[in-house]
Scaffold this motif. Structure first.
Motif, PDB file in Angstrom:
ATOM      1  N   HIS A  86      51.331 -10.155  55.600  1.00 24.92           N
ATOM      2  CA  HIS A  86      51.345  -9.329  54.387  1.00 24.92           C
ATOM      3  C   HIS A  86      50.757 -10.120  53.216  1.00 24.92           C
ATOM      4  O   HIS A  86      49.919  -9.590  52.468  1.00 24.92           O
ATOM      5  N   TYR A  87      51.158 -11.365  53.089  1.00 29.67           N
ATOM      6  CA  TYR A  87      50.607 -12.217  52.024  1.00 29.67           C
ATOM      7  C   TYR A  87      49.114 -12.468  52.245  1.00 29.67           C
ATOM      8  O   TYR A  87      48.340 -12.518  51.283  1.00 29.67           O
ATOM      9  N   GLU A  88      48.704 -12.609  53.498  1.00 29.02           N
ATOM     10  CA  GLU A  88      47.286 -12.825  53.798  1.00 29.02           C
ATOM     11  C   GLU A  88      46.455 -11.637  53.328  1.00 29.02           C
ATOM     12  O   GLU A  88      45.352 -11.805  52.786  1.00 29.02           O
ATOM     13  N   LYS A  89      46.974 -10.428  53.502  1.00 33.47           N
ATOM     14  CA  LYS A  89      46.260  -9.228  53.056  1.00 33.47           C
ATOM     15  C   LYS A  89      46.215  -9.152  51.524  1.00 33.47           C
ATOM     16  O   LYS A  89      45.217  -8.707  50.948  1.00 33.47           O
ATOM     17  N   LEU A  90      47.287  -9.587  50.884  1.00 36.44           N
ATOM     18  CA  LEU A  90      47.334  -9.539  49.421  1.00 36.44           C
ATOM     19  C   LEU A  90      46.408 -10.571  48.786  1.00 36.44           C
ATOM     20  O   LEU A  90      45.825 -10.326  47.718  1.00 36.44           O
ATOM     21  N   TYR A  91      46.258 -11.729  49.440  1.00 32.41           N
ATOM     22  CA  TYR A  91      45.476 -12.845  48.885  1.00 32.41           C
ATOM     23  C   TYR A  91      44.487 -13.359  49.938  1.00 32.41           C
ATOM     24  O   TYR A  91      44.594 -14.485  50.417  1.00 32.41           O
ATOM     25  N   PRO A  92      43.502 -12.530  50.319  1.00 34.45           N
ATOM     26  CA  PRO A  92      42.611 -12.897  51.432  1.00 34.45           C
ATOM     27  C   PRO A  92      41.742 -14.121  51.156  1.00 34.45           C
ATOM     28  O   PRO A  92      41.276 -14.764  52.096  1.00 34.45           O
ATOM     29  N   ASN A  93      41.494 -14.434  49.893  1.00 33.18           N
ATOM     30  CA  ASN A  93      40.667 -15.597  49.567  1.00 33.18           C
ATOM     31  C   ASN A  93      41.478 -16.867  49.388  1.00 33.18           C
ATOM     32  O   ASN A  93      40.906 -17.934  49.132  1.00 33.18           O
ATOM     33  N   MET A  94      42.781 -16.745  49.543  1.00 35.17           N
ATOM     34  CA  MET A  94      43.648 -17.892  49.296  1.00 35.17           C
ATOM     35  C   MET A  94      44.565 -18.210  50.466  1.00 35.17           C
ATOM     36  O   MET A  94      44.839 -19.373  50.755  1.00 35.17           O
ATOM     37  N   ILE A  95      45.023 -17.169  51.151  1.00 33.67           N
ATOM     38  CA  ILE A  95      46.061 -17.361  52.170  1.00 33.67           C
ATOM     39  C   ILE A  95      45.520 -17.020  53.551  1.00 33.67           C
ATOM     40  O   ILE A  95      44.846 -16.008  53.749  1.00 33.67           O
ATOM     41  N   ARG A  96      45.808 -17.901  54.496  1.00 35.06           N
ATOM     42  CA  ARG A  96      45.541 -17.637  55.909  1.00 35.06           C
ATOM     43  C   ARG A  96      46.854 -17.720  56.669  1.00 35.06           C
ATOM     44  O   ARG A  96      47.622 -18.675  56.497  1.00 35.06           O
ATOM     45  N   ALA A  97      47.109 -16.733  57.511  1.00 33.61           N
ATOM     46  CA  ALA A  97      48.302 -16.714  58.349  1.00 33.61           C
ATOM     47  C   ALA A  97      47.884 -16.903  59.800  1.00 33.61           C
ATOM     48  O   ALA A  97      46.902 -16.305  60.256  1.00 33.61           O
ATOM     49  N   VAL A  98      48.610 -17.744  60.498  1.00 34.43           N
ATOM     50  CA  VAL A  98      48.306 -17.996  61.901  1.00 34.43           C
ATOM     51  C   VAL A  98      49.588 -17.934  62.713  1.00 34.43           C
ATOM     52  O   VAL A  98      50.621 -18.459  62.303  1.00 34.43           O
ATOM     53  N   ASP A  99      49.520 -17.244  63.840  1.00 35.29           N
ATOM     54  CA  ASP A  99      50.650 -17.138  64.761  1.00 35.29           C
ATOM     55  C   ASP A  99      50.417 -18.052  65.951  1.00 35.29           C
ATOM     56  O   ASP A  99      49.301 -18.101  66.496  1.00 35.29           O
ATOM     57  N   LYS A 100      51.422 -18.754  66.372  1.00 34.66           N
ATOM     58  CA  LYS A 100      51.309 -19.647  67.523  1.00 34.66           C
ATOM     59  C   LYS A 100      52.632 -19.695  68.274  1.00 34.66           C
ATOM     60  O   LYS A 100      53.674 -19.275  67.756  1.00 34.66           O
ATOM     61  N   GLU A 101      52.562 -20.199  69.501  1.00 31.03           N
ATOM     62  CA  GLU A 101      53.792 -20.400  70.255  1.00 31.03           C
ATOM     63  C   GLU A 101      54.620 -21.502  69.608  1.00 31.03           C
ATOM     64  O   GLU A 101      54.092 -22.398  68.952  1.00 31.03           O
ATOM     65  N   ASN A 102      55.913 -21.423  69.806  1.00 29.16           N
ATOM     66  CA  ASN A 102      56.803 -22.388  69.175  1.00 29.16           C
ATOM     67  C   ASN A 102      56.531 -23.800  69.659  1.00 29.16           C
ATOM     68  O   ASN A 102      56.462 -24.062  70.857  1.00 29.16           O
ATOM     69  N   GLY A 103      56.335 -24.705  68.689  1.00 27.48           N
ATOM     70  CA  GLY A 103      56.105 -26.108  69.032  1.00 27.48           C
ATOM     71  C   GLY A 103      56.836 -27.064  68.124  1.00 27.48           C
ATOM     72  O   GLY A 103      56.699 -28.274  68.234  1.00 27.48           O
ATOM     73  N   GLY A 104      57.597 -26.512  67.175  1.00 33.95           N
ATOM     74  CA  GLY A 104      58.338 -27.360  66.259  1.00 33.95           C
ATOM     75  C   GLY A 104      57.563 -27.658  64.986  1.00 33.95           C
ATOM     76  O   GLY A 104      56.387 -27.317  64.840  1.00 33.95           O
ATOM     77  N   HIS A 105      58.248 -28.319  64.062  1.00 32.85           N
ATOM     78  CA  HIS A 105      57.687 -28.599  62.737  1.00 32.85           C
ATOM     79  C   HIS A 105      56.383 -29.381  62.829  1.00 32.85           C
ATOM     80  O   HIS A 105      55.394 -29.077  62.157  1.00 32.85           O
ATOM     81  N   GLY A 106      56.353 -30.401  63.678  1.00 31.78           N
ATOM     82  CA  GLY A 106      55.154 -31.219  63.820  1.00 31.78           C
ATOM     83  C   GLY A 106      53.968 -30.425  64.303  1.00 31.78           C
ATOM     84  O   GLY A 106      52.830 -30.633  63.848  1.00 31.78           O
ATOM     85  N   SER A 107      54.215 -29.484  65.194  1.00 31.61           N
ATOM     86  CA  SER A 107      53.142 -28.628  65.700  1.00 31.61           C
ATOM     87  C   SER A 107      52.573 -27.758  64.588  1.00 31.61           C
ATOM     88  O   SER A 107      51.359 -27.539  64.502  1.00 31.61           O
ATOM     89  N   GLY A 108      53.453 -27.276  63.693  1.00 30.89           N
ATOM     90  CA  GLY A 108      52.984 -26.491  62.554  1.00 30.89           C
ATOM     91  C   GLY A 108      52.118 -27.308  61.613  1.00 30.89           C
ATOM     92  O   GLY A 108      51.096 -26.834  61.118  1.00 30.89           O
ATOM     93  N   VAL A 109      52.523 -28.563  61.376  1.00 33.70           N
ATOM     94  CA  VAL A 109      51.728 -29.446  60.532  1.00 33.70           C
ATOM     95  C   VAL A 109      50.377 -29.725  61.185  1.00 33.70           C
ATOM     96  O   VAL A 109      49.329 -29.701  60.528  1.00 33.70           O
ATOM     97  N   ASN A 110      50.389 -29.999  62.499  1.00 29.89           N
ATOM     98  CA  ASN A 110      49.134 -30.251  63.221  1.00 29.89           C
ATOM     99  C   ASN A 110      48.174 -29.073  63.090  1.00 29.89           C
ATOM    100  O   ASN A 110      46.961 -29.257  62.879  1.00 29.89           O
ATOM    101  N   THR A 111      48.702 -27.858  63.222  1.00 30.45           N
ATOM    102  CA  THR A 111      47.870 -26.658  63.111  1.00 30.45           C
ATOM    103  C   THR A 111      47.262 -26.554  61.722  1.00 30.45           C
ATOM    104  O   THR A 111      46.064 -26.288  61.557  1.00 30.45           O
ATOM    105  N   GLY A 112      48.079 -26.770  60.698  1.00 27.72           N
ATOM    106  CA  GLY A 112      47.581 -26.707  59.332  1.00 27.72           C
ATOM    107  C   GLY A 112      46.510 -27.750  59.061  1.00 27.72           C
ATOM    108  O   GLY A 112      45.506 -27.467  58.392  1.00 27.72           O
TER     109      GLY A 112
END
Length: 341
Positions: free
Chosen positions: A50-76
């Protein structure tokens, strides 16, 4: 060009992530926000998109399988397009006025062709439900505000003071050059993020801004003592990871002060590991404590003797039951004074 990437790892964060994201939006168009939905089962992903649609030039949303906090940082970090990189946990937030001041600095430095490796700002332990416990950690005794510095310019650290993820804004390429890939399905990986890249950092600037609000108060937080004790094996894993992956020779070649800081950080990690093992108090826990020290000694006797000396970790190794009791009670007193979890 984006000046900074804010990465927000989210796992079942629907109840509080909007406060975090709304605070980051205040950074404006020169920032990007990457919201990483780490396999959530609630409405986290729906909110992120929803935020990605509101702010398409600023926000990117990505869905992934659960990998923990470190996995989220790695993706970012893989996706980041900003010159600087900042992790903001989904239950935390940034102060609006301080964030605007940071962005103004980034714009000014960019116009002047100034490139930093690390920016350090203050953070606040925000006990949202017990505001009388709130306190901030600043670094004005370590670095001069607004001055381009090196590790050799560091002042004297207070006993409870050290660099943590919440205070740090790395140049993105420094993190990538360091080979930073955090372990998945593991807590306390922020310690790796904090320490591993430091030997590559040459240009530092501290800004005396009370920027990051570190939320304290959820019962399921990883820093909650009972939760931390239940995950003691992960604390031990991260402690040994740091021992074996922080190259003290490289740190020494950059600055003797940086080497001493990294040793001090190892001492803090050993202290936490020792105290929680003593709090568990079983024969198995005491054996893990013995093995941890044996591993340190086998890996590097010089580090071992330093950590067993007049350091915080050394004070947790006073022999006998009385020594163990002194170590635990000393920790409890410090916790009440500082309210760090």
């Amino acid at each position: 060009m984006k000046l900074i990437t804010f990465t927000v790892p989210c796992y079942n964060s629907a109840d509080y992530m909007e406060r975090c994201i709304n605070s980051l939006i205040k950074a404006g168009d020169m920032a990007e926000i990457i919201i990483v939905n780490d396999g959530s089962s609630d409405k986290t992903g729906e909110i992120a998109h929803h935020y990605e649609k509101l702010y398409p030039n600023m926000i990117r949303a990505v869905d992934k399988e659960n990998g923990g906090h470190g996995s989220g940082v790695n993706t970012g970090l893989r996706m980041a397009q900003g010159k600087y990189f900042k992790v903001v946990d989904s239950d935390d937030w940034l102060d609006e006025k301080s964030l605007k001041r940071l962005m103004n600095r980034l714009v000014c430095w960019e116009k002047k062709g100034i490139s930093l490796d690390l920016i350090v700002c203050n953070y606040i332990y925000d006990h949202l439900y017990e505001p009388e416990k709130n306190h901030k950690t600043s670094y004005k005794n370590i670095f001069k505000h607004g001055r381009l510095s090196t590790w050799n310019d560091m002042g004297i650290w207070k006993p409870s003071q050290y660099l943590i993820m919440h205070a740090l804004y790395f140049r993105t390429e420094i993190l990538r050059e360091s080979g930073l890939v955090l372990p998945e399905h593991m807590f306390y990986v922020d310690n790796i993020f904090t320490c591993q890249p430091l030997h590559l950092v040459k240009r530092i600037c501290y800004l005396d801004l009370d920027l990051y609000h570190y939320f304290i108060g959820r019962e399921d937080q990883s820093v909650n003592e009972s939760v931390h004790i239940s995950r003691i094996d992960q604390q031990l894993y991260i402690t040994e990871y740091l021992l074996k992956n922080i190259d003290m020779r490289k740190c020494r070649s950059v600055s003797r002060k940086l080497e001493m800081y990294q040793l001090r950080y190892l001492s803090i990690m050993m202290t936490i590991s020792n105290i929680y093992l003593l709090k568990i108090g079983t024969e198995e826990a005491l054996e893990k404590r013995r093995r941890l020290w044996a591993d340190v000694k086998e890996y590097d006797p010089n580090i071992y003797y330093y950590l067993r000396g007049l350091t915080l970790s050394g004070l947790t190794m006073i022999p006998g039951s009385i020594g163990r009791s002194i170590a635990v009670h000393g920790y409890d007193i410090a916790q009440k004074l500082i309210s760090f979890n």
